[in-house]
Write a protein that holds these residues in place. Structure first.
Motif, mmCIF file in Angstrom:
data_model
loop_
_atom_site.group_PDB
_atom_site.id
_atom_site.type_symbol
_atom_site.label_atom_id
_atom_site.label_comp_id
_atom_site.label_asym_id
_atom_site.label_seq_id
_atom_site.Cartn_x
_atom_site.Cartn_y
_atom_site.Cartn_z
ATOM 1 N N TYR A 138 0.832 -1.199 0.000
ATOM 2 C CA TYR A 138 0.000 0.000 0.000
ATOM 3 C C TYR A 138 0.870 1.255 0.000
ATOM 4 O O TYR A 138 0.620 2.223 -0.730
ATOM 5 C CB TYR A 138 -0.910 -0.024 1.214
ATOM 6 N N GLY A 139 1.936 1.231 0.806
ATOM 7 C CA GLY A 139 2.836 2.390 0.825
ATOM 8 C C GLY A 139 3.530 2.598 -0.513
ATOM 9 O O GLY A 139 3.716 3.735 -0.983
ATOM 10 N N ARG A 140 3.929 1.501 -1.145
ATOM 11 C CA ARG A 140 4.608 1.597 -2.443
ATOM 12 C C ARG A 140 3.654 2.183 -3.488
ATOM 13 O O ARG A 140 4.046 3.067 -4.289
ATOM 14 C CB ARG A 140 5.088 0.211 -2.873
ATOM 15 N N ASN A 141 2.442 1.735 -3.519
ATOM 16 C CA ASN A 141 1.483 2.221 -4.512
ATOM 17 C C ASN A 141 1.128 3.677 -4.281
ATOM 18 O O ASN A 141 0.823 4.412 -5.244
ATOM 19 C CB ASN A 141 0.218 1.366 -4.504
ATOM 20 N N GLN A 142 1.203 4.138 -3.051
ATOM 21 C CA GLN A 142 0.958 5.560 -2.791
ATOM 22 C C GLN A 142 2.023 6.427 -3.471
ATOM 23 O O GLN A 142 1.722 7.483 -4.055
ATOM 24 C CB GLN A 142 0.942 5.811 -1.277
ATOM 25 N N LEU A 167 -4.057 1.531 -6.440
ATOM 26 C CA LEU A 167 -3.905 2.024 -5.057
ATOM 27 C C LEU A 167 -5.086 1.595 -4.193
ATOM 28 O O LEU A 167 -4.910 1.157 -3.041
ATOM 29 C CB LEU A 167 -3.776 3.552 -5.078
ATOM 30 N N ASP A 168 -6.295 1.690 -4.749
ATOM 31 C CA ASP A 168 -7.480 1.291 -3.973
ATOM 32 C C ASP A 168 -7.461 -0.198 -3.649
ATOM 33 O O ASP A 168 -7.839 -0.632 -2.555
ATOM 34 C CB ASP A 168 -8.748 1.630 -4.747
ATOM 35 N N SER A 169 -6.972 -0.994 -4.582
ATOM 36 C CA SER A 169 -6.905 -2.444 -4.354
ATOM 37 C C SER A 169 -5.916 -2.781 -3.240
ATOM 38 O O SER A 169 -6.180 -3.633 -2.383
ATOM 39 C CB SER A 169 -6.501 -3.149 -5.650
ATOM 40 N N SER A 170 -4.770 -2.112 -3.236
ATOM 41 C CA SER A 170 -3.783 -2.369 -2.173
ATOM 42 C C SER A 170 -4.285 -1.855 -0.826
ATOM 43 O O SER A 170 -3.989 -2.450 0.222
ATOM 44 C CB SER A 170 -2.446 -1.709 -2.545
ATOM 45 N N LYS A 171 -5.056 -0.765 -0.858
ATOM 46 C CA LYS A 171 -5.628 -0.252 0.407
ATOM 47 C C LYS A 171 -6.641 -1.255 0.973
ATOM 48 O O LYS A 171 -6.677 -1.512 2.196
ATOM 49 C CB LYS A 171 -6.324 1.076 0.141
ATOM 50 N N ASN A 172 -7.427 -1.845 0.089
ATOM 51 C CA ASN A 172 -8.411 -2.848 0.539
ATOM 52 C C ASN A 172 -7.712 -4.076 1.117
ATOM 53 O O ASN A 172 -8.124 -4.625 2.142
ATOM 54 C CB ASN A 172 -9.294 -3.230 -0.643
ATOM 55 N N ALA A 173 -6.636 -4.530 0.484
ATOM 56 C CA ALA A 173 -5.900 -5.700 0.995
ATOM 57 C C ALA A 173 -5.288 -5.399 2.359
ATOM 58 O O ALA A 173 -5.256 -6.265 3.250
ATOM 59 C CB ALA A 173 -4.815 -6.104 -0.011
ATOM 60 N N TYR A 174 -4.791 -4.159 2.504
ATOM 61 C CA TYR A 174 -4.203 -3.780 3.799
ATOM 62 C C TYR A 174 -5.269 -3.763 4.900
ATOM 63 O O TYR A 174 -5.048 -4.270 6.011
ATOM 64 C CB TYR A 174 -3.524 -2.424 3.665
ATOM 65 N N ASP A 175 -6.462 -3.226 4.604
ATOM 66 C CA ASP A 175 -7.539 -3.188 5.612
ATOM 67 C C ASP A 175 -8.005 -4.596 5.985
ATOM 68 O O ASP A 175 -8.270 -4.896 7.155
ATOM 69 C CB ASP A 175 -8.715 -2.376 5.080
ATOM 70 N N GLN A 176 -8.107 -5.473 4.986
ATOM 71 C CA GLN A 176 -8.524 -6.851 5.275
ATOM 72 C C GLN A 176 -7.482 -7.573 6.144
ATOM 73 O O GLN A 176 -7.825 -8.376 7.024
ATOM 74 C CB GLN A 176 -8.743 -7.616 3.964
ATOM 75 N N ALA A 177 -6.218 -7.301 5.900
ATOM 76 C CA ALA A 177 -5.160 -7.932 6.698
ATOM 77 C C ALA A 177 -5.244 -7.471 8.160
ATOM 78 O O ALA A 177 -5.031 -8.264 9.088
ATOM 79 C CB ALA A 177 -3.788 -7.608 6.098
ATOM 80 N N GLN A 178 -5.548 -6.189 8.355
ATOM 81 C CA GLN A 178 -5.707 -5.688 9.729
ATOM 82 C C GLN A 178 -6.910 -6.357 10.417
ATOM 83 O O GLN A 178 -6.833 -6.752 11.585
ATOM 84 C CB GLN A 178 -5.892 -4.171 9.707
#
Length: 383
Positions: A123-127, A140-151
């Protein structure tokens, strides 16, 4: 002939009657007892059952087959001592499964923590790449969604671990319940289990042992009728006998008058609890006791036998012997023998124990001959 015969018979009967009435006289003999000084004890007599003061029911929370039994009748047990053991193998299997499930949940947490680290980096890289217009906003939105699901997965894993820990703890508790232990120090007075027996605790906890905490002090649970319960108070002295020792009176004291009524065949009774020392262990649980509870007593008082209060000379036609004293309270009339002649005396009554009545006031003293009855003796006249 028949009328003449009847006339002769009637004349003869009249002559015999006249002979016995004229030739005999009635002599009244008075039965007396002495007025004495002594104790008067009013008591309530009832029956009851001897029980330990505290009896603990030792049961089982889990079902299974009794693998071993370590306690028997009269065994002296201590708090925490094992009295029996249920086959623990089924419960040990559940504990092992719980440990395995907990290990899986902890491993899943480690895996998802690693995935969270990767999702954060992506997510940081895609930003940074979006700012350089190297990737699209959708990436970017896809990586943000993956990061939220991991949390969120980390929170789910932690909750799963807590659930598995609770299930394992419950399984360990049930495994511990396979040891049937005594919760108190005492003596086993009843046992209802054998090795190899299957006990089921599905609907109601079965009682395996009864443990009496202290047999040096026993209690008698008596049933007192509603007509007598009002006179009984806590602290009243009591004595009782049991069939094993009919000539030995045991002493006790009323420690509780229970308010709950018991109705059997329309007869209302109340439970009165009497404590009694039992240092020599002569009293056994379940013995039937004939109990005498002292509700009132007087020491060294002037007293008269109860028969005297019920006596009235036959020559007076048997009127009531109840009179009214000068003070206006209910009093009784008794008869004493003075110089061979009955003389009425009004007394004020006190405590009555069904054998003697206390004389509170009256022209009586110890040693007076008080009349309790009379006998009519017929004797031949000398004329």
């Amino acid at each position: 002939m028949r009328p003449a015969f009847l006339t002769v018979a009637i004349v003869a009967l009249g002559a015999v009657t006249l002979y016995w009435s004229v030739g005999r006289e009635n002599d009244v003999h008075y039965v007396t007892q002495k007025v004495t000084r002594g104790p008067i004890v009013r008591a309530v007599t009832t029956s009851g059952t001897v029980n330990p003061v505290i009896t603990v029911q030792v049961g089982t929370y889990v079902s299974g087959v009794i693998q071993a039994r370590y306690c028997d009748y009269n065994t002296q047990v201590h708090k925490g001592q094992i009295c029996a053991k249920i086959d623990p193998r089924p419960y040990q299997v559940i504990v092992d499964q719980g440990k395995a499930n907990l290990a899986v949940a902890r491993a899943q947490l480690i895996k998802d923590q690693a995935n969270l680290v990767y999702a954060k980096l992506a997510y940081g890289r895609n930003q940074r790449l979006v700012s350089m217009k190297a990737v699209s906003a959708d990436t970017l939105d896809s990586s943000k969604n993956a990061y939220d699901q991991a949390q969120a997965q980390i929170g789910l894993d932690e909750a799963t671990i807590a659930l598995q820990e609770a299930q394992l703890h419950a399984a360990q508790i049930n495994l511990g319940y396979t040891d049937i232990i005594s919760p108190v120090d005492g003596t086993v007075v009843s046992r209802s289990v054998e090795m190899g027996q299957t006990v089921a605790a599905s609907f109601q906890t079965p009682t395996l042992f009864l443990v009496a905490t202290d047999l040096t002090t026993m209690q008698v649970d008596t049933n007192v009728s509603e007509s007598d319960i009002g006179a009984i108070k806590r602290g009243n002295k009591a004595s009782f006998t049991v069939e094993s020792f009919p000539t030995r009176p045991f002493k006790g004291e009323v420690v509780e008058v229970r308010q709950s009524p018991q109705t059997i065949q329309n007869v209302v009774t109340y439970d009165v609890v009497i404590n009694a020392p039992n240092q020599d262990f002569a009293l056994k649980p379940g013995m039937t006791a004939t109990t005498r509870i002292i509700v009132d007593e007087r020491a060294d008082v002037l007293r008269a036998p109860d028969q005297a209060l019920r006596y009235t000379p036959a020559s007076l036609g048997g009127p009531s012997n109840v009179a009214v004293s000068p003070e206006g309270s209910a009093a009784a009339k008794v008869w004493i023998l003075r110089d061979g002649i009955p003389s009425a005396v009004v007394i004020v009554r006190g405590l009555d124990d069904d054998s003697f009545t206390e004389i509170v006031k009256g022209d009586l003293q110890a040693g007076d001959e008080i009349i309790v009855g009379e006998e009519v003796r017929t004797r031949r006249s000398s004329s």
